[in-house]
Design a protein around this motif. Structure first.
Motif, PDB file in Angstrom:
ATOM      1  N   ILE A  38     -27.909  32.018 -29.576  1.00 24.70           N
ATOM      2  CA  ILE A  38     -28.892  32.239 -28.523  1.00 24.70           C
ATOM      3  C   ILE A  38     -28.184  32.112 -27.184  1.00 24.70           C
ATOM      4  CG2 ILE A  38     -29.661  29.813 -28.551  1.00 24.70           C
ATOM      5  CD1 ILE A  38     -32.494  30.920 -27.868  1.00 24.70           C
TER       6      ILE A  38
ATOM      7  N   GLY B 242     -31.541  32.552 -23.375  1.00 23.33           N
ATOM      8  CA  GLY B 242     -32.880  32.631 -23.941  1.00 23.33           C
ATOM      9  C   GLY B 242     -33.098  33.756 -24.925  1.00 23.33           C
TER      10      GLY B 242
ATOM     11  N   SER C 230     -32.945  26.132 -28.533  1.00 24.54           N
ATOM     12  CA  SER C 230     -33.622  26.618 -27.324  1.00 24.54           C
ATOM     13  C   SER C 230     -34.382  25.483 -26.647  1.00 24.54           C
ATOM     14  CB  SER C 230     -34.576  27.758 -27.692  1.00 24.54           C
ATOM     15  OG  SER C 230     -35.281  28.198 -26.551  1.00 24.54           O
TER      16      SER C 230
ATOM     17  N   ASN D 124     -33.400  24.092 -22.988  1.00 23.41           N
ATOM     18  CA  ASN D 124     -34.443  24.095 -21.955  1.00 23.41           C
ATOM     19  C   ASN D 124     -34.905  22.687 -21.589  1.00 23.41           C
ATOM     20  OD1 ASN D 124     -34.599  26.914 -21.592  1.00 23.41           O
ATOM     21  ND2 ASN D 124     -35.866  27.122 -23.427  1.00 23.41           N
TER      22      ASN D 124
END
Length: 498
Positions: A28, A31, A255, A259
């Motif tokens: 990834i 995003g 992710s 984040n």
């Protein structure tokens, strides 16, 4: 921009070089999922291919979930990183009273309590999850409090027990409610019965001998006798290493971490506390294995290793459990996350693949990581006989035991490690610990060596001591696998004496 076709081709070639059944890889970046595929066979015998939803065990990558759960409890005011854990769990004890009074959640998650690993007692052992936490009181320290880092599964498990105490739920229930469901990690579980029954799971494999570089065979899942999916009882060591997942689900986990605790528009865990688990908490005096090229800073956060790679912060954690290996890697300033999962025991293809992808992202190509890790493992295997000789010393020739072999037979017990059974059959001694039995061969005098290359304690020497009454009264061995502490002594149970 990453060349995904080049990466696919390299992964397939690496899989052949490593001679292992499969690897699933997820990437990834910014995003966006750039790769989420399986390579090779999740089940070689039936030629079933691996895919992005193939379920693998992720071992110690589970620690990152436990750390995030603790962070969430800190957010809610139920836990303080720096409050002594004994104030939450009054029964928790270390051998050292000072450590008992001062060890915090932060200390126990970043492995700076002074304890060596002390792992053997829970591997196929009868202990419960709370029993693991209670067993801390019986563990010999190797160093002074907060002076030295050492990987520690039991203190992480104890924080899992703390999470259960503060949340009123099992660790499994808490993670499911707070993370798996909000993140949509529908193919993540905690139970061996679940993965083994799933129609898309990896069969676990291992080498015939641990030091072989090629060839593999199926091996059993590691399943605790205490685990009971029907009753919602997970493996005792769950908070340190029991999760099973897929690359699809683990990309969601990466992710969430990249984040800093946010999923979509919702902040599940505060950015401040996610940064606490991702930042250095304890320096490592030396890396866990060796210093890899272009790494010059080694530390541990909480549930994550924190290092530098070519000047960039790398946040990563591996996992190994019977027949499976895993690695999750993040380069935060590149917004890059990589997950590599394989159904192969103690694989370093996970590292070779991840490091190659990181270097692709950084436009670096001066290290051929596949060759590097193959040579590293070969060198580690080649060095093991010398390391074992340094630990055991050289046998004194021409010596013999001071008792008949049957006199050594009996059950010997240790507060931390439980019972060890020595039996004598057809003129040979055997050593049984938890569920594993191995033959012993005479080393010298009253010392015998584990004669089984597949055993957890292969080539280790057991020393028997004679009691005042002339019977064999105890044995000792370096079962903690750490030269910093004395051998553990197992005292013979009275009813088993001659």
């Amino acid at each position: 921009m990453l060349n995904i076709e080049k990466i696919r081709s390299r992964i397939a070639d690496e899989l052949k070089t490593w001679d292992q059944p499969s690897i699933a890889v997820g990437i990834i970046k910014d995003g966006e999922v750039l790769l989420n595929e399986g390579f090779g066979f999740r089940d070689v015998e039936n030629q079933l291919p691996a895919g992005p939803d193939t379920m693998y065990q992720i071992g110690s990558c589970s620690k990152s979930f436990t750390a995030a759960a603790a962070a969430l409890l800190v957010d809610r005011g139920l836990l303080d990183w720096d409050k002594p854990v004994v104030e939450y769990l009054p029964w928790l004890r270390f051998k050292d009273d000072f450590v008992t009074a001062h060890a915090t959640t932060r200390d126990m998650l970043c492995f700076r309590t002074g304890l060596p690993r002390h792992d053997a007692y829970w591997i196929d052992g009868p202990v419960t999850r709370r029993g693991m936490a209670e067993n801390i009181r019986n563990m010999q320290p190797g160093w002074s409090f907060r002076s030295t880092w050492c990987y520690q599964n039991t203190t992480c498990t104890a924080i899992g027990v703390l999470i259960e105490e503060l949340s009123g739920m099992t660790w499994e229930e808490f993670l499911t409610k707070e993370f798996l469901e909000p993140l949509g990690m529908t193919r993540t579980t905690f139970y061996v019965d679940a993965i083994s029954a799933d129609p898309d799971h990896g069969v676990p494999y291992e080498r015939d001998l641990p030091t072989d570089m090629n060839g593999y065979k199926p091996c059993p899942f590691l399943k605790s006798d205490r685990e009971d999916m029907a009753k919602g009882i997970g493996a005792p060591y769950g908070p340190a290493g029991s999760i099973m997942s897929t690359t699809s689900d683990m990309l969601k986990w990466l992710s969430f971490n990249l984040n800093n605790g946010k999923v979509g528009d919702k902040q599940l865990v505060s950015e401040a506390n996610m940064k606490e688990i991702h930042k250095p908490q304890m320096l490592l005096s030396q890396p866990l294995l060796v210093a890899f090229p272009h790494q010059d800073f080694f530390s541990y956060g909480m549930g994550w290793f924190v290092e530098t790679h070519r000047g960039h912060v790398m946040v990563e954690h591996g996992g190994n459990i019977n027949g499976f290996s895993a690695l999750m890697t993040m380069i935060p300033d590149q917004d890059l996350g990589i997950v590599t999962l394989t159904n192969f025991n103690n694989s370093f293809d996970t590292y070779a693949t991840a490091f190659s992808i990181v270097d692709d992202c950084l436009d670096a190509d001066d290290v051929e990581w596949n060759e590097y890790f193959r040579k590293l493992i070969a060198d580690v295997f080649a060095s093991q006989p010398a390391q074992m000789e340094a630990m055991n010393g050289k046998p004194v020739p021409g010596t013999s035991p001071s008792h008949p072999l049957e006199a050594y037979a009996g059950t010997y017990t240790n507060a931390c490690y439980g019972d060890m059974v020595i039996s004598c059959r057809e003129g040979k001694l055997y050593f049984l610990y938890n569920k594993a039995e191995s033959p012993l061969k005479h080393f010298h005098y009253d010392a015998f060596q584990v004669d089984d290359p597949r055993a957890l304690f292969s080539d280790m020497v057991i020393y028997f001591q004679t009691a005042k009454d002339g019977t064999v009264g105890s044995l000792s061995m370096a079962i903690a696998l750490n030269p910093e502490i004395p051998d553990e002594v197992f005292v013979r149970k009275t009813e088993d004496k001659e």
